[in-house]
Design a protein around this motif. Structure first.
Motif: not given
Length: 191
Positions: A1-6, A19-28, A34-38, A115-119
């Motif tokens: 399962x991907x840990x990101x939604x792009x 330009x992409x919005x990266x939304x991190x999934x959190x598992x807790x 835990x949230x993978x940054x990269x 919100x755990x989002x990244x650009x």
């Protein structure tokens, strides 16, 4: 399962497809999360194609402060993955790529610790942000190391860009205030 939604940005209207919005999934659980940054493998699908050359951490003390708009000229052009780890920022990317259909168009997203989002900002874009809270902290993954001789910048208040900063600008560095306005005939960045 991907840990990101792009997602490509923006979802409607003028497109800045790289330009992409990266939304991190959190598992807790009850202990936290835990949230993978990269993840190079997963982010490659979003366009990240190089190793990380540098990771920077910034803290902006005052709400309303604007930082940017920064970029590096080729051959030191860089991709950035920008994440907010404390507080909240209004993060802006401006397309500077010569001959791009979205040349000088900008897009902004609210990035926050909550919100755990990244650009994911590709090469050929300028980047800046406004702190929406005091003590906002960002982490930047860069695909190229900082090269002072390749540094470039645009004025965050350039009328040609017409960036609608959400708050009154409370502070800007002298360096950012000195960035030039876009001159007639500005052709952008050739990658």
């Amino acid at each position: 399962m991907s840990r990101f939604i792009v997602s490509a940005l923006p979802p409607a209207g003028l497109k800045l497809p790289s330009l992409k919005l990266v939304e991190r999934r959190r598992f807790g659980d009850h202990r936290g999360f835990l949230s993978r940054l990269f993840c190079a493998e997963e982010l490659a699908e979003a366009g990240w194609s190089k190793p990380i050359a540098q990771i920077n951490h910034t803290m902006t003390a005052r709400k309303g402060t604007v930082r940017g708009l920064h970029f590096q000229h080729p051959p030191h052009a860089e991709m950035k993955l920008v994440s907010c780890i404390r507080g909240e920022v209004w993060d802006v990317a401006v397309d500077l790529r010569a001959d791009s259909p979205s040349f000088l168009a900008w897009h902004a997203e609210i990035l926050s610790a909550e919100n755990g989002k990244a650009l994911l900002i590709p090469e050929g874009f300028a980047h800046g942000f406004q702190a929406l809270t005091a003590d906002a902290e960002l982490l930047y993954c860069h695909s190229a190391a900082y090269a002072p001789e390749a540094e470039g910048g645009l004025s965050p208040v350039d009328p040609a860009l017409a960036i609608a900063w959400p708050l009154e600008i409370s502070e800007m560095s002298e360096r950012d205030r000195a960035h030039p306005l876009i001159a007639t005939g500005f052709v952008g960045v050739r990658l």
